[in-house]
Write a protein that holds these residues in place. Structure first.
Motif, mmCIF file in Angstrom:
data_model
loop_
_atom_site.group_PDB
_atom_site.id
_atom_site.type_symbol
_atom_site.label_atom_id
_atom_site.label_comp_id
_atom_site.label_asym_id
_atom_site.label_seq_id
_atom_site.Cartn_x
_atom_site.Cartn_y
_atom_site.Cartn_z
ATOM 1 N N GLY A 8 0.774 -1.232 0.000
ATOM 2 C CA GLY A 8 0.000 0.000 0.000
ATOM 3 C C GLY A 8 0.801 1.276 0.000
ATOM 4 N N ALA A 9 2.118 1.169 0.123
ATOM 5 C CA ALA A 9 2.973 2.364 0.101
ATOM 6 C C ALA A 9 3.145 2.854 -1.340
ATOM 7 N N CYS A 10 3.956 3.874 -1.533
ATOM 8 C CA CYS A 10 4.137 4.432 -2.873
ATOM 9 C C CYS A 10 4.767 3.428 -3.840
ATOM 10 N N SER A 11 5.346 2.358 -3.299
ATOM 11 C CA SER A 11 5.919 1.309 -4.148
ATOM 12 C C SER A 11 4.852 0.563 -4.934
ATOM 13 N N LEU A 12 3.571 0.760 -4.584
ATOM 14 C CA LEU A 12 2.494 0.159 -5.382
ATOM 15 C C LEU A 12 2.533 0.690 -6.812
ATOM 16 N N ARG A 163 -5.179 6.454 -3.101
ATOM 17 C CA ARG A 163 -5.710 5.372 -2.259
ATOM 18 C C ARG A 163 -5.661 5.746 -0.779
ATOM 19 N N TRP A 164 -4.779 6.674 -0.433
ATOM 20 C CA TRP A 164 -4.612 7.061 0.970
ATOM 21 C C TRP A 164 -5.685 8.036 1.448
ATOM 22 N N ALA A 165 -6.484 8.568 0.525
ATOM 23 C CA ALA A 165 -7.440 9.621 0.883
ATOM 24 C C ALA A 165 -8.421 9.174 1.962
ATOM 25 N N ASP A 166 -9.061 8.047 1.749
ATOM 26 C CA ASP A 166 -10.101 7.610 2.678
ATOM 27 C C ASP A 166 -9.575 7.364 4.095
ATOM 28 N N PRO A 167 -8.523 6.547 4.274
ATOM 29 C CA PRO A 167 -8.045 6.311 5.644
ATOM 30 C C PRO A 167 -7.487 7.560 6.328
ATOM 31 N N LEU A 168 -7.083 8.553 5.529
ATOM 32 C CA LEU A 168 -6.518 9.761 6.131
ATOM 33 C C LEU A 168 -7.495 10.940 6.120
ATOM 34 N N LYS A 169 -8.767 10.616 5.908
ATOM 35 C CA LYS A 169 -9.855 11.601 6.031
ATOM 36 C C LYS A 169 -9.756 12.745 5.025
ATOM 37 N N VAL A 178 -11.788 13.090 -10.315
ATOM 38 C CA VAL A 178 -10.731 12.363 -9.592
ATOM 39 C C VAL A 178 -11.251 11.003 -9.150
ATOM 40 N N LYS A 179 -12.461 10.979 -8.608
ATOM 41 C CA LYS A 179 -13.046 9.720 -8.145
ATOM 42 C C LYS A 179 -13.264 8.755 -9.305
ATOM 43 N N ALA A 180 -13.747 9.281 -10.434
ATOM 44 C CA ALA A 180 -13.985 8.435 -11.613
ATOM 45 C C ALA A 180 -12.669 7.874 -12.138
ATOM 46 N N HIS A 181 -11.628 8.700 -12.138
ATOM 47 C CA HIS A 181 -10.305 8.241 -12.576
ATOM 48 C C HIS A 181 -9.828 7.120 -11.663
ATOM 49 N N HIS A 182 -10.002 7.294 -10.365
ATOM 50 C CA HIS A 182 -9.537 6.309 -9.401
ATOM 51 C C HIS A 182 -10.215 4.952 -9.645
ATOM 52 N N GLU A 183 -11.514 4.977 -9.849
ATOM 53 C CA GLU A 183 -12.253 3.733 -10.093
ATOM 54 C C GLU A 183 -11.861 3.108 -11.425
ATOM 55 N N ARG A 184 -11.649 3.947 -12.424
ATOM 56 C CA ARG A 184 -11.250 3.469 -13.761
ATOM 57 C C ARG A 184 -9.904 2.742 -13.688
ATOM 58 N N VAL A 185 -8.952 3.348 -12.991
ATOM 59 C CA VAL A 185 -7.629 2.731 -12.863
ATOM 60 C C VAL A 185 -7.721 1.455 -12.032
#
Length: 202
Positions: A8-12, A163-169, A178-185
């Protein structure tokens, strides 16, 4: 090739690119909390800086820093179009995105992982992230990916840090593109494969 990563780190980001590129590799877990590999090796003996990612080539050469690694990987398989050709304006546009993601988004997330940082200070970084996401949301208007219709290594990096947005509020609801891009990827087979390997899919 060997990719040293922490789940889950930037190495993803380079992990995704390795799968997108179809390159044979060994993914080796190097947890950022313990800095110890599963075989007991001290990760600092491999990367004195202690962080991930690190790519070890077949000849033993080692490459650090995600934006450099993903461009190296993309250039190994130019037919995959994961990065525009070197020397073109579009390649510099890609580097512009990688730099922006690294300095304006990734770097703003980093302090939020610090449990000792006061809540007021964290809010400063959340507000800055919101302003950056607002700008990216505008840039994504009418586009599938950051560079247009083609997925590039910049999309892998942007997906990884977002991916870090949700756990870090960090509330992404004001940024539909942005959300659509995230789901697409996230739905790309190579991304799913990298997430599974890192134990990030339930």
């Amino acid at each position: 090739m060997k990719l040293y990563y922490s789940p889950g780190a930037c190495s993803l980001s380079p992990h995704i690119v390795l799968h997108e590129a179809g390159l044979a590799h060994q993914a080796i877990k190097a947890p950022t909390k313990t800095h110890q590999l599963e075989d007991g090796t001290d990760y600092y003996t491999i990367n004195p800086l202690g962080y991930v990612p690190l790519l070890e080539l077949d000849d033993g050469a080692r490459l650090r820093e995600g934006p450099a690694i993903v461009q190296y990987l993309a250039d190994l398989v130019p037919t995959k179009n994961l990065a525009p050709a070197n020397g073109t304006l579009q390649r510099y546009r890609l580097q512009e995105w990688l730099t922006f993601i690294g300095t304006e988004i990734h770097q703003k997330y980093s302090p939020l992982f610090n449990p000792n940082l006061p809540e007021e200070a964290k809010q400063v970084f959340r507000d800055k992230l919101a302003s950056r996401y607002k700008w990216v949301d505008g840039e994504l208007q009418g586009k599938q990916y950051l560079m247009g219709d083609n997925f590039t290594v910049a999309d892998a990096y942007f997906f990884t840090v977002t991916r870090w947005a949700d756990p870090l509020k960090i509330d992404l609801s004001p940024f539909p593109n942005v959300k659509a891009h995230h789901e697409r990827v996230k739905q790309r087979p190579a991304v799913q494969e990298a997430l599974k390997t890192e134990g990030l899919l339930k």
